[in-house]
Write an enzyme that holds these catalytic residues in place. Structure first.
Site, PDB file in Angstrom:
ATOM      1  CB  SER A  45      -5.091  -7.451 -37.312  1.00  0.00           C
ATOM      2  OG  SER A  45      -5.115  -6.598 -38.435  1.00  0.00           O
ATOM      3  CE1 TYR A  79      -6.284 -11.923 -40.919  1.00  0.00           C
ATOM      4  CE2 TYR A  79      -6.755  -9.581 -40.733  1.00  0.00           C
ATOM      5  CZ  TYR A  79      -5.908 -10.653 -40.518  1.00  0.00           C
ATOM      6  OH  TYR A  79      -4.702 -10.467 -39.894  1.00  0.00           O
TER       7      TYR A  79
END
EC number: 1.1.1.300
Length: 341
Positions: A197, A210
Site C-alpha cells: 500500500s 495498518y
C-alpha cells in the site's frame, strides 16, 4: 586502484539503470506469458484478489485461490471457470477456422483450485501449502494479496486486532514465501508479488497497526529482492505493488481535503489491478498508482518532518482516516446494540 575502477563501473551501471528506466516509459516492454503456470493468490475471495484472479485466468494461468471465506472464494472460482470456458471456446473456434498453427495447448484442461486458509495462522499456511504441492503442483507465481484493517485509534484498538493485522498483512508473507520459494530457487524460476500500500511508504494518523504492517511487508519484500539478487537468482522476479486508496470499501469514509479530492480520487479497483498486471508481466520491480505517489514518497524522504506535517495538513491527509474510523465505530456499536451486547 581496483576500487577506483570498480567505482567507475558502478557509476556507469547506475547511470545505465536510469537510461533503462526512462526507456521503459517510452517503449513498453513485451509482456511475458503465464499460460499454463500455477498462480496462487491469497485473499482471492473479494476485492483486488478476485480481480487479480480474473486477470491471470484471462491469460491462461492455472489458478490456486486462498481465502478465509469459503463462499466468496468459490464465487471467484466460478468466475474463473467461466473465463476458462470462453478461452476453450475461442480455441475451438480458431481450430474450426483453420488457424491450427496458433498455440492453444495452454488453454486446454485449465483448472481452478480453492482452499480455505487463514494466512494469519502459520500452521494453516504450511499445511495448505503442502496440500497445494500434492494436489496441484509447484507454484510459479505467488501473489500475496490478503489484508485486513482494524479501523480503531491506537488506544481504542484491542491487542488482538493489532496482532491480527500484523499477522495477516505482514507475517503471512513470510510463511507463504518460505513455503514456495525453495522450489523457485531450485529451478531459478518464479515471480513473487507483494500487494502492499502507499501507507507502506508514508503514513497517516489513526491506522498505526495498518501502517506498521505495510511498512513491515515493504521492508520484507525489498530485503527478499536483494537476497535473490545476491544469490544471482535472476530467474525469480519480484514486484511490489503500492496503490493509493482503492475504492474496494476497505477504507470506506476516508476523505482528504474536498478541494483536492477531484485531483486525487480513490482508485478504481479494475484500474489498479490492470496497472499492477502490466508491471508484473513486464517484470517491473515496483509499481505505485497513481504515479503521483512516487513524488509524495520522494518528498517525504527529503523534507523535514515539520514540512511533511504542513504538507499533510494542506492536503487533508493528516486526519483522512478519522471519518473512516468513526464509521467503523458506529457500525460496531450498532451491531452490539442489535445483538444485545
Amino acid at each position: 586502484m581496483n576500487i577506483v575502477i570498480e567505482f567507475f563501473v558502478v557509476t556507469f551501471k547506475v547511470l545505465w539503470a536510469f537510461v533503462l528506466a526512462a526507456a521503459r516509459w517510452l517503449v513498453r516492454p513485451k509482456e511475458k506469458s503465464v499460460a499454463g503456470q500455477v498462480c496462487l493468490i491469497t485473499g482471492a475471495g473479494s476485492g483486488l484478489g478476485r480481480l487479480f484472479a480474473l486477470e491471470f485466468a484471462r491469460r491462461g494461468a492455472l489458478l490456486v485461490l486462498w481465502d478465509i471465506n469459503t463462499q466468496s472464494n468459490e464465487e471467484t472460482a466460478g468466475m474463473v471457470r467461466h473465463i476458462y470456458r470462453d478461452l476453450e471456446a475461442a480455441d475451438a473456434a480458431a481450430l474450426q477456422a483453420g488457424n491450427g498453427e496458433e498455440e492453444i495447448l495452454p488453454h486446454c484442461n485449465l483448472q481452478v483450485f480453492t482452499y480455505t486458509c487463514d494466512v494469519g495462522k502459520r500452521e494453516n499456511v504450511y499445511l495448505t501449502a503442502e496440500r497445494v504441492r500434492k494436489e496441484v503442483g509447484e507454484v510459479s507465481v505467488l501473489v500475496n494479496n490478503a489484508g485486513v484493517v482494524s479501523g480503531h485509534h491506537l488506544l481504542e484498538c484491542p491487542d488482538e486486532l493489532i496482532e491480527r493485522t500484523m499477522m495477516v498483512n505482514c507475517h503471512a508473507h513470510f510463511w507463504t514465501t518460505k513455503a514456495f520459494l525453495p522450489t523457485m530457487l531450485e529451478i531459478n524460476h518464479g515471480h513473487i508479488v507483494t500487494v502492499a500500500s502507499s501507507l507502506g511508504l508514508f503514513s497517516t494518523a489513526g491506522v498505526e497497526d495498518y501502517c506498521a504492517s505495510k511498512f513491515g511487508v515493504v521492508g520484507f519484500h525489498e530485503s527478499l529482492s536483494h537476497e535473490l539478487k545476491a544469490a544471482e537468482k535472476d530467474g525469480i522476479k519480484t514486484t511490489l505493488v503500492c496503490p493509493y486508496l482503492v475504492d474496494t470499501g476497505m477504507f470506506r469514509g476516508c476523505r482528504i481535503r474536498k478541494e483536492i479530492e477531484p485531483f486525487l480520487p480513490p482508485l478504481k479497483p479494475d484500474y489498479c489491478v490492470k496497472q499492477a498486471m502490466k508491471a508484473i508481466l513486464t517484470d517491473q520491480p515496483m509499481i505505485c498508482t497513481p504515479r503521483l505517489m512516487y513524488i509524495v514518497t520522494f518528498m517525504k524522504s527529503i523534507l523535514p518532518f515539520e514540512a511533511v506535517v504542513c504538507m499533510y495538513r494542506f492536503l487533508g491527509a493528516d486526519k483522512c482516516m478519522y471519518p473512516f474510523i468513526a464509521q467503523r465505530k458506529q457500525a460496531t456499536n450498532n451491531n452490539e446494540a442489535k445483538n444485545g451486547i
